[in-house]
Design a protein around this motif. Structure first.
Motif, mmCIF file in Angstrom:
data_model
loop_
_atom_site.group_PDB
_atom_site.id
_atom_site.type_symbol
_atom_site.label_atom_id
_atom_site.label_comp_id
_atom_site.label_asym_id
_atom_site.label_seq_id
_atom_site.Cartn_x
_atom_site.Cartn_y
_atom_site.Cartn_z
ATOM 1 N N GLY A 140 43.962 46.561 46.303
ATOM 2 C CA GLY A 140 45.558 46.851 46.258
ATOM 3 C C GLY A 140 45.877 47.493 45.025
ATOM 4 O O GLY A 140 46.651 48.441 45.050
ATOM 5 N N LEU A 141 45.136 47.500 43.913
ATOM 6 C CA LEU A 141 45.276 48.299 42.679
ATOM 7 C C LEU A 141 44.969 49.621 43.166
ATOM 8 O O LEU A 141 45.528 50.864 42.847
ATOM 9 C CB LEU A 141 44.610 47.808 41.577
ATOM 10 N N LEU A 142 43.855 49.932 43.798
ATOM 11 C CA LEU A 142 43.330 51.163 44.375
ATOM 12 C C LEU A 142 44.183 51.571 45.014
ATOM 13 O O LEU A 142 44.411 52.953 45.031
ATOM 14 C CB LEU A 142 41.946 51.282 44.622
ATOM 15 N N ALA A 143 44.872 51.055 46.040
ATOM 16 C CA ALA A 143 45.736 51.767 47.020
ATOM 17 C C ALA A 143 46.889 52.144 46.276
ATOM 18 O O ALA A 143 47.629 53.215 46.622
ATOM 19 C CB ALA A 143 46.188 50.343 48.092
ATOM 20 N N LEU A 144 47.651 51.462 45.359
ATOM 21 C CA LEU A 144 48.656 51.804 44.555
ATOM 22 C C LEU A 144 48.318 53.145 43.896
ATOM 23 O O LEU A 144 49.247 53.807 43.769
ATOM 24 C CB LEU A 144 49.050 50.670 43.606
ATOM 25 N N VAL A 145 47.234 53.067 43.330
ATOM 26 C CA VAL A 145 46.846 54.612 42.728
ATOM 27 C C VAL A 145 46.769 55.621 43.516
ATOM 28 O O VAL A 145 47.276 56.673 43.254
ATOM 29 C CB VAL A 145 45.571 54.376 41.835
ATOM 30 N N GLY A 203 37.771 26.364 34.800
ATOM 31 C CA GLY A 203 38.556 27.142 34.369
ATOM 32 C C GLY A 203 38.184 26.883 32.470
ATOM 33 O O GLY A 203 39.070 27.056 31.979
ATOM 34 N N GLY A 204 37.122 26.519 32.240
ATOM 35 C CA GLY A 204 36.500 26.652 30.856
ATOM 36 C C GLY A 204 36.644 27.703 30.107
ATOM 37 O O GLY A 204 36.956 28.836 30.487
ATOM 38 N N ARG A 205 36.387 27.563 28.896
ATOM 39 C CA ARG A 205 36.486 28.753 28.066
ATOM 40 C C ARG A 205 35.571 29.753 28.366
ATOM 41 O O ARG A 205 34.412 29.507 28.505
ATOM 42 C CB ARG A 205 36.447 28.388 26.545
ATOM 43 N N GLY A 206 36.051 31.011 28.675
ATOM 44 C CA GLY A 206 35.229 32.120 28.606
ATOM 45 C C GLY A 206 34.776 32.227 30.218
ATOM 46 O O GLY A 206 34.214 33.271 30.593
ATOM 47 N N GLY A 207 35.420 31.603 31.410
ATOM 48 C CA GLY A 207 35.306 31.825 32.501
ATOM 49 C C GLY A 207 36.370 32.372 33.344
ATOM 50 O O GLY A 207 37.324 32.709 32.729
ATOM 51 N N LEU A 208 36.408 32.537 34.622
ATOM 52 C CA LEU A 208 37.282 33.056 35.474
ATOM 53 C C LEU A 208 38.401 31.803 35.742
ATOM 54 O O LEU A 208 38.079 30.784 35.572
ATOM 55 C CB LEU A 208 36.844 33.692 36.910
ATOM 56 N N PRO A 209 39.528 32.309 36.182
ATOM 57 C CA PRO A 209 40.647 31.256 36.306
ATOM 58 C C PRO A 209 40.079 30.388 37.502
ATOM 59 O O PRO A 209 39.483 30.888 38.544
ATOM 60 C CB PRO A 209 41.782 32.086 36.833
ATOM 61 N N ALA A 210 40.509 29.084 37.503
ATOM 62 C CA ALA A 210 40.021 28.145 38.345
ATOM 63 C C ALA A 210 40.723 28.320 39.688
ATOM 64 O O ALA A 210 41.974 28.771 39.732
ATOM 65 C CB ALA A 210 40.121 26.636 37.923
ATOM 66 N N GLY A 211 39.954 28.236 40.738
ATOM 67 C CA GLY A 211 40.668 28.324 42.172
ATOM 68 C C GLY A 211 40.921 29.622 42.687
ATOM 69 O O GLY A 211 41.679 29.869 43.772
ATOM 70 N N LEU A 212 40.223 30.903 42.151
ATOM 71 C CA LEU A 212 40.458 32.262 42.616
ATOM 72 C C LEU A 212 38.979 32.723 43.197
ATOM 73 O O LEU A 212 38.131 32.888 42.664
ATOM 74 C CB LEU A 212 40.740 32.896 41.471
ATOM 75 N N PRO A 213 38.842 32.581 44.393
ATOM 76 C CA PRO A 213 37.635 32.955 44.990
ATOM 77 C C PRO A 213 37.300 34.516 44.862
ATOM 78 O O PRO A 213 38.348 35.231 44.764
ATOM 79 C CB PRO A 213 37.769 32.459 46.335
ATOM 80 N N PRO A 214 36.094 34.952 45.400
ATOM 81 C CA PRO A 214 35.727 36.221 45.079
ATOM 82 C C PRO A 214 36.622 37.180 45.964
ATOM 83 O O PRO A 214 36.679 38.228 45.646
ATOM 84 C CB PRO A 214 34.176 36.343 45.248
ATOM 85 N N ARG A 215 36.852 36.589 47.057
ATOM 86 C CA ARG A 215 37.385 37.540 48.244
ATOM 87 C C ARG A 215 38.826 37.986 47.668
ATOM 88 O O ARG A 215 39.266 39.070 47.939
ATOM 89 C CB ARG A 215 37.612 36.501 49.435
ATOM 90 N N GLN A 216 39.428 37.078 47.094
ATOM 91 C CA GLN A 216 40.806 37.388 46.555
ATOM 92 C C GLN A 216 40.649 38.512 45.372
ATOM 93 O O GLN A 216 41.743 39.198 45.253
ATOM 94 C CB GLN A 216 41.659 36.188 46.062
ATOM 95 N N VAL A 217 39.772 38.247 44.442
ATOM 96 C CA VAL A 217 39.469 39.367 43.437
ATOM 97 C C VAL A 217 39.236 40.640 44.223
ATOM 98 O O VAL A 217 39.861 41.648 43.698
ATOM 99 C CB VAL A 217 38.239 38.880 42.707
ATOM 100 N N TRP A 218 38.349 40.869 45.402
ATOM 101 C CA TRP A 218 38.212 41.936 45.968
ATOM 102 C C TRP A 218 39.674 42.460 46.740
ATOM 103 O O TRP A 218 40.151 43.951 46.522
ATOM 104 C CB TRP A 218 37.162 42.034 47.228
ATOM 105 N N VAL A 219 40.430 41.666 47.114
ATOM 106 C CA VAL A 219 41.630 42.096 47.630
ATOM 107 C C VAL A 219 42.726 42.603 46.608
ATOM 108 O O VAL A 219 43.495 43.639 46.722
ATOM 109 C CB VAL A 219 42.337 40.837 48.262
ATOM 110 N N ILE A 220 42.520 42.070 45.449
ATOM 111 C CA ILE A 220 43.406 42.337 44.272
ATOM 112 C C ILE A 220 42.899 43.861 43.839
ATOM 113 O O ILE A 220 43.800 44.870 43.621
ATOM 114 C CB ILE A 220 43.556 41.575 43.125
ATOM 115 N N GLY A 221 41.730 44.020 43.678
ATOM 116 C CA GLY A 221 41.126 45.334 43.372
ATOM 117 C C GLY A 221 41.558 46.295 44.160
ATOM 118 O O GLY A 221 41.905 47.480 43.916
#
Length: 385
Positions: A106-111, A86-104
């Motif tokens: 989810g947002l598309l489903a809401l739209v 979680g250094g400066r300029g990076g992604l939050p620590a502990g958030l795997p790529p799979r969860q990023v895809w799930v969030i994306g």
């Protein structure tokens, strides 16, 4: 909630990663020290900080390998899933790529749900809702809600628009057979709208073609029951009424949800091959009609005169019944006045005296001789032979 906070923190830290803010004692900008003497903001020749990407490299280093920029570093960290604690300029620590895809996703489903579940129906429209392809309900004007697609779909139908079908569609002839075995070229139009949107969408496959076929059939049936003279003359209104009624009955049997507003015949003439002859026939018919109208007017005038004389005679008869002698004498005087008003008259007032009457003068003959005697030829002396 933890996932959302991590996502917000990552977005909040992106500007710092892109600009590489260094708040150390040197207070360097994103492209290195701003106090370079060469004016390019490239820092010292030793490469102590990132160089300005829009400036030329220092002399002597043009072919060399450039240093890694902050953008490259950020992309590398993003590909690695935010490694680096979680250094400066990076992604939050502990958030795997799979969860990023799930969030994306989810947002598309809401739209998607927002765009397919909320419907604005204008005053001239009705929204027909189909649940898995089957009719469910009809939305009235306003804001309506439905299940997201493909569970439910909404089709908006304009129920106030007047649609017009013209026959024929292009320039040309539209020939039809009349009752007296003649051919007429007929151009007309049909106006219709939608009375029941659910029947309009679910009962007939192609509404426009159905209306056209129905109008063509009804018009030919109506023209087949009328003569050519009526078709091109005063019988147009009768044809229009018959076609509209017949079309509405057929479309109602189909449960089409279509309402026929009216039928208008724009042109009805004979075929072009015999058009000139029909014009002459039409002119002769108009002359005959004018002569009949004159005869009817004269007959009405004579009839009115006879009725007036009969009414006058009835009045005289009523007077005669009250006083027969006086009425008889008055009629006699009036009749003699009418007769003698047009003839020459000689009036004798002295009773018992018969004066000399100049009969030739009374009759309009020659001049009367002097002395009041008629000229007589002198008798011949001696015997005649």
């Amino acid at each position: 909630m933890a996932i959302s906070n991590g996502w917000i923190a990552r977005v909040w830290k992106w500007p710092g990663a892109l600009w590489n803010e260094n708040k150390g004692p040197d207070n360097k900008g994103p492209w290195g020290s701003s106090g370079g003497e060469d004016g390019n903001g490239g820092g010292n020749d030793g490469g102590g900080g990132p160089r300005n990407p829009w400036s030329f490299p220092p002399e002597g280093k043009r072919g060399g390998k450039s240093s890694v920029t902050s953008l490259d570093e950020f992309l590398k960290r993003a590909r690695k899933g935010g490694g680096g604690g979680g250094g400066r300029g990076g992604l939050p620590a502990g958030l795997p790529p799979r969860q990023v895809w799930v969030i994306g996703l989810g947002l598309l489903a809401l739209v998607w749900i927002a765009f397919t579940s909320i419907h604005v129906i204008t005053p001239e429209q009705r929204g027909v809702v189909a649940s898995l392809g089957k009719y469910s309900r009809t939305m009235e004007p306003g804001i309506g809600w439905s299940l997201p697609a493909p569970l439910e779909s909404v089709r908006k139908v304009n129920v106030q628009q007047i649609r017009t079908e013209d026959f024929p569609t292009a320039a040309g002839e539209n020939l039809m057979l009349t009752q007296d075995q003649n051919i007429v070229d007929l151009a007309y139009s049909v106006r219709w709208d939608i009375s029941n949107p659910e029947d309009y969408l679910f009962q007939i496959a192609n509404a426009d073609q159905t209306v056209r076929a129905t109008a063509e059939s009804a018009m030919r049936a109506a023209v087949a029951g009328i003569s050519l003279n009526d078709a091109i003359g005063p019988g147009r209104t009768v044809i229009e009424a018959r076609v509209q009624q017949s079309m509405q009955e057929i479309l109602d049997d189909y449960n089409s949800g279509v309402r026929v507003q009216g039928v208008s015949i724009k042109n009805a003439t004979a075929p072009s091959a015999v058009d000139e002859a029909f014009k002459q026939v039409t002119a002769a018919q108009q002359e005959a009609e004018a002569a009949r109208n004159q005869a009817r007017a004269y007959a009405q005038q004579i009839l009115a005169l006879a009725q007036g004389e009969a009414a006058q005679f009835d009045k005289i008869y009523e007077q005669y019944r009250l006083a027969p002698e006086v009425t008889r004498r008055r009629i006699y005087y009036e009749t003699m006045e009418q007769v003698l008003a047009k003839s020459n008259k000689t009036i004798v007032e002295v009773p018992g005296v018969t004066p000399y009457l100049p009969l030739p003068a009374v009759r309009g003959g020659g001049a009367q001789p002097k002395g009041g005697q008629s000229a007589q030829p002198a008798p011949q002396q001696g015997g005649g032979q």
